[in-house]
Design an enzyme around this catalytic site. Structure first.
Site, short mmCIF file in Angstrom:
data_model
loop_
_atom_site.label_atom_id
_atom_site.label_comp_id
_atom_site.label_asym_id
_atom_site.label_seq_id
_atom_site.Cartn_x
_atom_site.Cartn_y
_atom_site.Cartn_z
N LYS A 141 0.90 -1.29 -0.08
CA LYS A 141 -0.03 -0.07 0.08
C LYS A 141 0.79 1.14 -0.02
CE LYS A 141 -1.52 1.54 3.89
NZ LYS A 141 -1.21 3.04 4.26
N ASN A 142 1.87 1.27 0.99
CA ASN A 142 2.66 2.35 0.98
C ASN A 142 3.77 2.73 -0.33
OD1 ASN A 142 1.47 2.95 3.42
ND2 ASN A 142 3.18 2.59 4.61
N CYS B 246 -4.73 8.25 9.97
CA CYS B 246 -4.72 7.54 11.23
C CYS B 246 -4.10 8.41 12.32
CB CYS B 246 -3.49 6.28 11.15
SG CYS B 246 -4.35 5.03 10.64
N ARG C 155 1.28 14.44 13.58
CA ARG C 155 1.87 14.38 12.21
C ARG C 155 2.08 15.53 11.39
NH1 ARG C 155 -0.52 8.78 10.07
NH2 ARG C 155 1.27 8.63 9.00
N ASP D 48 5.09 0.45 11.96
CA ASP D 48 3.83 -0.12 11.55
C ASP D 48 3.89 -1.54 11.98
OD1 ASP D 48 3.07 2.21 10.23
OD2 ASP D 48 3.53 1.55 8.21
N ARG E 131 -8.45 -0.04 5.31
CA ARG E 131 -7.77 0.70 4.70
C ARG E 131 -6.52 0.23 4.11
NH1 ARG E 131 -5.86 4.85 8.29
NH2 ARG E 131 -4.30 5.11 6.48
C1 UD1 Z 1 4.68 6.71 6.35
C2 UD1 Z 1 3.72 5.47 6.26
C3 UD1 Z 1 3.14 4.94 7.48
C4 UD1 Z 1 4.39 4.71 8.45
C5 UD1 Z 1 5.29 5.94 8.45
C6 UD1 Z 1 6.69 5.64 9.29
C7 UD1 Z 1 2.56 5.91 3.96
C8 UD1 Z 1 1.25 6.10 3.22
N1 UD1 Z 1 2.48 5.79 5.28
O1 UD1 Z 1 3.84 7.97 7.06
O2 UD1 Z 1 2.34 3.73 7.32
O3 UD1 Z 1 3.83 4.57 9.86
O4 UD1 Z 1 5.68 6.44 7.29
O5 UD1 Z 1 7.45 4.72 8.67
O6 UD1 Z 1 3.78 5.67 3.64
N2 UD1 Z 1 7.05 14.41 10.78
C9 UD1 Z 1 7.51 15.63 11.10
N3 UD1 Z 1 7.06 16.60 10.21
C10 UD1 Z 1 6.87 16.36 8.88
C11 UD1 Z 1 6.65 14.83 8.47
C12 UD1 Z 1 6.64 13.97 9.52
O7 UD1 Z 1 7.65 15.98 12.00
O8 UD1 Z 1 6.81 17.17 7.90
C13 UD1 Z 1 7.26 13.34 11.95
C14 UD1 Z 1 5.81 12.69 12.11
O9 UD1 Z 1 5.13 13.20 13.03
C15 UD1 Z 1 6.20 11.23 12.55
C16 UD1 Z 1 7.54 11.06 12.07
O10 UD1 Z 1 7.95 12.51 11.37
O11 UD1 Z 1 6.39 11.44 14.16
C17 UD1 Z 1 7.27 10.05 10.78
O12 UD1 Z 1 6.45 10.47 9.66
P1 UD1 Z 1 6.72 10.09 8.40
O13 UD1 Z 1 8.10 9.38 8.26
O14 UD1 Z 1 6.59 11.42 7.51
O15 UD1 Z 1 5.33 9.18 8.01
P2 UD1 Z 1 4.11 9.21 7.00
O16 UD1 Z 1 5.13 9.65 5.60
O17 UD1 Z 1 3.10 10.13 7.30
#
Ligand code: UD1
Length: 431
Positions: free
Chosen positions: A34-35, A130, A135, A318, A410
């Protein structure tokens, strides 16, 4: 809601009823990740000709991102029987994507990079997803700003414009998966060279980079902490088969361990699952990898372990909830430290309803394994928390009823069908 309406997966009121105590047997086939598929669909609008995704997972999140793209004029044909998604972006228009759809899922934000590269601007609502922490999106915006975008966030709307995207050097304070993907997509059509430092190295990033490279992008270093992108003038439509879903595979690996069963899992990449293999081996689970997949035998006295979630190649956040279900059934004391998300222990209160003994102290959870979990009425609070409850239900005495199943739909393709095929006693019921 064009595609979602057509392919409604399950009703919001659906529940899963799991009778514990069955041994699993047989084989299960893992779906595509999915990711990987979500950013790949988002990136596909960079080409004016058709992109075809083969072996696509028929999932609610995939339908949502397809609908988000349909709302800006992309023609998307989902061939459910042949698991294909055909994306024709020749008529995509420069407008704000449907905000109701965008709010359904955080990954909608992945279209920011594509829209910026294609139109030199975007306007989009802040996304949902989620409920596992605040985030923020600061790193996405920081990266796109480095490429020349002027960004303004006000009243829940993000607006960006760039006369011209120009390559730049970007250091991410944290290796965010989504931010790395957005920057990678936008930089593929920017002028000149972009370097992302402290980039996320998840296999799904490498998969997105491979998709973009097949379209004609110039990318090096994907799958490592430093990615170099040299912008090209245009990208062409292609057919692509994404990688297998390592988190789905890991969930079934834990299903074998928690039910003390022997099953075969087809379609895994051992390399992508290294930290899960390492922890299961440390616990005493026996695993044998062959060309096609893995045979896993959980019928052994398992030992407690300590786990710390980390960005790839560390232990995946995850898989944290599913691992907590397993550790709840292993004699002795284990500890899980969640370092990626600040609020990802919501499954703990549900596992406690089933008799688990878990104490939380900030980002640490201390788990004292119990003899048996007991069936209870529980709620899936997010996608992986829901999967963890299915696993706990399979091992528990009696019946577990899981509500808010839409979270699980999802991200897991036909989860109850796959478990049924493995001889689990599991039913979806409609209220
Ligand atoms: C993706 C995955 C999700 C997985 C996560 C971490 C998808 C669709 N989802 O989510 O399943 O759990 O990676 O492996 O691929 N953060 C910031 N600022 C930002 C962006 C992120 O502080 O601009 C923080 C987030 O709050 C979190 C951490 O970084 O604490 C990891 O987030 P991120 O790696 O961005 O996860 P996603 O891309 O949302």
């Amino acid at each position: 809601m064009y595609i979602l309406k057509q392919y409604e997966m399950g009703d919001i009121m659906d529940k899963l009823v799991v009778k514990g105590g069955c041994k699993l047997k047989g084989e299960v086939n893992i779906s595509s990740a999915k990711n990987s598929v979500l950013p790949i669909i988002a990136a596909s609008i960079l080409s004016d000709s058709k992109c075809i995704i083969d072996n696509a997972p028929m999932l609610e999140d995939v339908f949502v991102i397809s609908d988000v793209l349909s709302s800006i004029g992309t023609k998307i044909n989902i061939d459910k029987d042949n698991e294909k998604i055909i994306i024709d972006s020749s008529d995509v228009i420069d407008k704000e994507p449907d905000s109701e759809l965008v709010r359904k899922m955080r990954a909608s934000f992945l279209i920011m990079g594509s829209m910026l590269a294609k139109f030199g601007r975007f306007k989009i609502s802040l996304p949902g997803g989620c409920n596992i922490g605040t985030r923020p999106i600061d790193l996405h915006l920081k990266g796109l700003t480095c490429l020349g975008a002027e960004i303004n966030v006000a009243h829940g709307i993000v607006e960006a414009k760039a006369t011209k995207l120009v390559g730049g050097k970007i250091y991410l304070d944290f290796p965010s998966v989504g931010a790395t993907e957005n920057i990678l997509i936008a930089a593929s059509l920017a002028d000149g060279e972009t370097i992302i430092e402290n980039a996320a190295a998840e296999p799904e990033i490498a998969d997105l980079a491979n998709f973009l490279k097949k379209m004609g992008a110039e990318i090096e270093g994907e799958g490592t902490g430093t990615i170099k992108i040299v912008g090209v003038k245009s990208l062409k439509g292609i057919t692509y088969k994404p990688i297998f879903d390592r988190i789905e595979a890991g969930t079934f690996m834990i299903a074998a361990a928690i039910t003390k069963s022997k099953i075969k899992i087809n379609g895994i990449n051992e390399e992508h699952l290294k930290p899960v293999f390492a922890k299961l081996t440390e616990m005493g689970v026996i695993m044998e990898v062959d060309n096609n997949g893995i045979t896993i035998d959980g019928n052994a006295e398992l030992r407690p372990v300590d786990i710390k979630t980390m960005p790839y190649p560390g232990f995946p956040t995850d898989m944290q909830a599913q691992m907590m279900s397993l550790l709840s059934c292993i004699k002795g004391t284990s500890m899980i430290t969640e370092t990626v998300f600040e609020n990802r222990f919501m499954h703990v209160s549900e596992l406690k309803r089933m008799g688990a003994e878990i104490k939380i102290d900030g980002r640490n959870a201390v788990i004292k394994g119990v003899e048996r979990l007991t069936g209870a009425d529980v709620k899936a609070t997010d996608l992986r928390a829901g999967a963890a409850l299915i696993l706990a239900g399979l091992a528990a005495d009696g019946v577990t009823t899981i509500s808010d199943l839409y979270h699980i739909d999802r991200g897991y393709v036909c989860i109850e069908k796959k478990f049924k095929k493995l001889s689990a006693d599991i039913e979806r019921i409609k209220e």
